[in-house]
Design a protein around this motif. Sequence first.
Motif, PDB file in Angstrom:
ATOM      1  N   UNK A  32      10.159   2.515  -1.651  1.00 57.84           N
ATOM      2  CA  UNK A  32       9.539   1.184  -1.580  1.00 57.84           C
ATOM      3  C   UNK A  32       8.528   1.140  -0.451  1.00 57.84           C
ATOM      4  N   UNK A  33       7.303   0.716  -0.766  1.00 57.71           N
ATOM      5  CA  UNK A  33       6.275   0.487   0.238  1.00 57.71           C
ATOM      6  C   UNK A  33       5.455  -0.718  -0.182  1.00 57.71           C
ATOM      7  N   UNK A  34       4.983  -1.475   0.808  1.00 62.23           N
ATOM      8  CA  UNK A  34       4.072  -2.581   0.536  1.00 62.23           C
ATOM      9  C   UNK A  34       2.689  -2.180   1.005  1.00 62.23           C
ATOM     10  N   UNK A  35       1.719  -2.194   0.091  1.00 65.02           N
ATOM     11  CA  UNK A  35       0.359  -1.747   0.363  1.00 65.02           C
ATOM     12  C   UNK A  35      -0.596  -2.905   0.100  1.00 65.02           C
ATOM     13  N   UNK A  36      -1.291  -3.358   1.156  1.00 64.19           N
ATOM     14  CA  UNK A  36      -2.249  -4.470   1.027  1.00 64.19           C
ATOM     15  C   UNK A  36      -1.616  -5.675   0.351  1.00 64.19           C
ATOM     16  N   UNK A  37      -0.392  -6.003   0.774  1.00 60.10           N
ATOM     17  CA  UNK A  37       0.308  -7.167   0.257  1.00 60.10           C
ATOM     18  C   UNK A  37       1.005  -6.954  -1.067  1.00 60.10           C
ATOM     19  N   UNK A  42       7.222   3.957  -5.439  1.00 59.14           N
ATOM     20  CA  UNK A  42       6.563   5.257  -5.500  1.00 59.14           C
ATOM     21  C   UNK A  42       7.570   6.327  -5.900  1.00 59.14           C
ATOM     22  N   UNK A  43       7.139   7.248  -6.767  1.00 61.11           N
ATOM     23  CA  UNK A  43       7.976   8.382  -7.134  1.00 61.11           C
ATOM     24  C   UNK A  43       7.091   9.462  -7.718  1.00 61.11           C
ATOM     25  N   UNK A  44       7.683  10.619  -8.026  1.00 66.64           N
ATOM     26  CA  UNK A  44       6.952  11.707  -8.658  1.00 66.64           C
ATOM     27  C   UNK A  44       7.555  12.023 -10.019  1.00 66.64           C
ATOM     28  N   UNK A  45       6.688  12.393 -10.960  1.00 69.62           N
ATOM     29  CA  UNK A  45       7.164  12.891 -12.238  1.00 69.62           C
ATOM     30  C   UNK A  45       7.754  14.286 -12.032  1.00 69.62           C
ATOM     31  N   UNK A  46       8.384  14.823 -13.058  1.00 70.64           N
ATOM     32  CA  UNK A  46       8.921  16.177 -12.947  1.00 70.64           C
ATOM     33  C   UNK A  46       7.834  17.202 -12.695  1.00 70.64           C
ATOM     34  N   UNK A  47       6.602  16.904 -13.107  1.00 68.92           N
ATOM     35  CA  UNK A  47       5.477  17.798 -12.848  1.00 68.92           C
ATOM     36  C   UNK A  47       4.921  17.642 -11.439  1.00 68.92           C
ATOM     37  N   UNK A 272      -2.835  -1.679   5.685  1.00 63.08           N
ATOM     38  CA  UNK A 272      -2.300  -3.037   5.818  1.00 63.08           C
ATOM     39  C   UNK A 272      -1.092  -3.221   4.913  1.00 63.08           C
ATOM     40  N   UNK A 273      -0.070  -3.827   5.450  1.00 65.72           N
ATOM     41  CA  UNK A 273       1.139  -4.129   4.691  1.00 65.72           C
ATOM     42  C   UNK A 273       1.181  -5.628   4.408  1.00 65.72           C
ATOM     43  N   UNK A 274       1.275  -6.416   5.455  1.00 65.65           N
ATOM     44  CA  UNK A 274       1.156  -7.870   5.377  1.00 65.65           C
ATOM     45  C   UNK A 274       0.112  -8.298   6.402  1.00 65.65           C
ATOM     46  N   UNK A 275      -0.072  -9.608   6.563  1.00 66.20           N
ATOM     47  CA  UNK A 275      -1.056 -10.052   7.560  1.00 66.20           C
ATOM     48  C   UNK A 275      -0.588  -9.800   8.988  1.00 66.20           C
ATOM     49  N   UNK A 276       0.682  -9.430   9.180  1.00 65.20           N
ATOM     50  CA  UNK A 276       1.208  -9.184  10.523  1.00 65.20           C
ATOM     51  C   UNK A 276       1.947  -7.858  10.636  1.00 65.20           C
ATOM     52  N   UNK A 277       1.682  -6.943   9.729  1.00 64.66           N
ATOM     53  CA  UNK A 277       2.304  -5.623   9.825  1.00 64.66           C
ATOM     54  C   UNK A 277       1.450  -4.602   9.105  1.00 64.66           C
ATOM     55  N   UNK A 278       1.576  -3.348   9.530  1.00 63.05           N
ATOM     56  CA  UNK A 278       0.805  -2.282   8.903  1.00 63.05           C
ATOM     57  C   UNK A 278       1.532  -0.957   9.064  1.00 63.05           C
ATOM     58  N   UNK A 279       1.135   0.003   8.238  1.00 60.73           N
ATOM     59  CA  UNK A 279       1.659   1.359   8.290  1.00 60.73           C
ATOM     60  C   UNK A 279       0.595   2.226   8.959  1.00 60.73           C
TER      61      UNK A 279
END
Length: 369
Positions: A32-37, A42-47, A272-279
Amino acid sequence: MVGSTTAKIFDFPRNAWYVAAWDYEVGRKPLARTIAGQPMALFRTEDGAPIALADACWHRLAPLSMGTLVGRDEIQCPYHGLRYDSAGRCTSMPAQETINPSARVPAFATVDRFRYVWVWPGDAELADPDLIPDMHQMTDAAWTGDGELIHAPCNYQLVLDNLMDLTHEEFVHSSSIGQAELSESDFLTSHTDRTVTVERWMRDIEPPPFWLKNMRDRFPGFSGRVDRWQIIHFEAPSTIRIDVGVAEAGTGAPEVDRSRGVNGYVMNTITPETDRSCLYFWSFQRNYRLESQLITTQLRNGVHNVFGEDERMLAAQQAAIDANPGYEFYSLNIDAGGMWVRRILDGLLAAEGRSAVAPPTSAPSASVA
């Protein structure tokens, strides 16, 4: 004084590439990630292909990041078992054969590059991989290094401000990389429609502790004065590469010969994650003593401590902004690079029909002494 701008900086461009995770963070267990609100799963396929879907099931908005992967590329909702393919289309519903044709969740363009998973949270048809900012030092065989992720409790533009003006090192990082010459030296600011560069040279100075150690890592027993440089490269929307280093004074570093010195790149990309947090993803890359894992670890730990000081200051600054709504930022000559960054971001927002920052009362000059 260069100008002023409102301190309320809440919005962020969505038609842009942002780093969602280090590449090793994304696997067969949903993340789980929040990107630009926008909350994403997120995950990967078997490939091995990275996938980003909206983190809310079409049925009752249960977080898909709490679900499990089924088959090669499907994710199953943890609440009622609906399944979605990598394009976000529902492929299975419990207790019924007919699938509602509207059953889908948004899917976002994703790319693996430079040890990161990049995500485009806006219109996927505009997601051109050629617009991913240049961070080639992260994977170039001539460089090595390591970094971390900081979950910073502040608006992402405050981090951009921090990185575009490094004179704060004199005061915030006085025991490691700070010195008075940072504020005393001249600098040059230039820009294009998507980039900003701030260049500063400090000639014939005493090396601060951080750089003295690095000189001795490459040149055992080194003592004496150095020429020091900081060349900050911003690329929209939020990537900043800082070319840094020192060389034995008078050996030609300002004229491009850095053979008697040590050179690093502080790689920064802020999401940016939210208006008051970021990665805040960062790494320190170097082009000397590539074989030494000890130096890599020591540099990562040293920069971790430096950035911890920044994080405390940025959190305090965000708290002060929240306590003083409507207050204007007042800018000095040293803020020229950061103000051009804000102008570029405001242009990106305007292109999306949105605006977050009032324009400065006067334009920053392209060259500041």
